[in-house]
Design a protein around this motif. Structure first.
Motif, mmCIF file in Angstrom:
data_model
loop_
_atom_site.group_PDB
_atom_site.id
_atom_site.type_symbol
_atom_site.label_atom_id
_atom_site.label_comp_id
_atom_site.label_asym_id
_atom_site.label_seq_id
_atom_site.Cartn_x
_atom_site.Cartn_y
_atom_site.Cartn_z
ATOM 1 N N SER A 108 0.937 -1.273 0.114
ATOM 2 C CA SER A 108 0.007 -0.027 0.069
ATOM 3 C C SER A 108 0.900 1.270 0.014
ATOM 4 C CB SER A 108 -0.924 -0.103 1.038
ATOM 5 O OG SER A 108 -1.632 -0.945 1.074
ATOM 6 N N LEU A 109 2.073 1.373 0.681
ATOM 7 C CA LEU A 109 2.840 2.341 0.875
ATOM 8 C C LEU A 109 3.695 2.660 -0.512
ATOM 9 C CD1 LEU A 109 4.365 2.189 4.353
ATOM 10 C CD2 LEU A 109 2.823 3.796 3.577
ATOM 11 N N VAL A 110 3.919 1.638 -1.135
ATOM 12 C CA VAL A 110 4.569 1.848 -2.307
ATOM 13 C C VAL A 110 3.454 2.107 -3.633
ATOM 14 C CG1 VAL A 110 5.742 0.335 -4.409
ATOM 15 C CG2 VAL A 110 6.279 -0.235 -1.984
ATOM 16 N N SER A 111 2.326 1.691 -3.397
ATOM 17 C CA SER A 111 1.458 2.044 -4.332
ATOM 18 C C SER A 111 1.005 3.540 -4.165
ATOM 19 C CB SER A 111 0.122 1.077 -4.073
ATOM 20 O OG SER A 111 -0.949 1.524 -4.877
ATOM 21 N N TRP A 112 0.641 3.885 -2.976
ATOM 22 C CA TRP A 112 0.672 5.403 -2.672
ATOM 23 C C TRP A 112 1.833 6.235 -3.099
ATOM 24 C CZ3 TRP A 112 2.484 8.523 1.774
ATOM 25 C CH2 TRP A 112 1.794 9.631 1.769
ATOM 26 N N GLY A 113 2.828 5.762 -2.835
ATOM 27 C CA GLY A 113 4.052 6.749 -3.465
ATOM 28 C C GLY A 113 3.959 6.864 -5.072
ATOM 29 N N ALA A 114 3.621 5.678 -5.725
ATOM 30 C CA ALA A 114 3.492 5.574 -7.157
ATOM 31 C C ALA A 114 2.391 6.585 -7.570
ATOM 32 C CB ALA A 114 3.483 4.255 -7.517
ATOM 33 N N GLY A 115 1.201 6.625 -6.970
ATOM 34 C CA GLY A 115 0.188 7.393 -7.260
ATOM 35 C C GLY A 115 0.396 8.706 -7.056
ATOM 36 N N GLY A 116 1.404 9.113 -6.106
ATOM 37 C CA GLY A 116 1.693 10.637 -5.746
ATOM 38 C C GLY A 116 2.870 11.174 -6.677
#
Length: 84
Positions: free
Chosen positions: A42-50
């Motif tokens: 989730s953290l990696v995904s959130w960072g990629a979205g950002g």
């Protein structure tokens, strides 16, 4: 919309790689491992979205916000009617 699609793909890829890595480390499967994979993916995904949002603003520029009337008086004034 693009960031949602990219971050969803990144989530599943990150979860797959994390599970593969934890299998190589011989960490037993269980609730703790599942939560760990979920949180890290989730953290990696959130960072990629950002990053996608940031890049999109840099490429296209900031989008103008849509202004809507805040109350009935402003709405009636905008459509040209008088308030009773």
């Amino acid at each position: 919309m693009l960031s949602l699609i990219i971050s969803t793909i990144v989530f599943f890829v990150a979860a797959w790689y994390l599970n593969r890595y934890l299998d190589l480390q011989e960490l037993p499967k269980g609730m703790t491992r599942g939560v760990l994979v979920f949180v890290l993916a989730s953290l990696v995904s959130w960072g990629a979205g950002g990053i996608v949002d940031w890049a999109q603003v840099k490429i296209e520029g900031s989008q103008a916000s849509v202004q809507t009337p805040g109350d009935l008086t402003q709405l009636l004034k905008a459509i040209g009617q008088q308030q009773p």
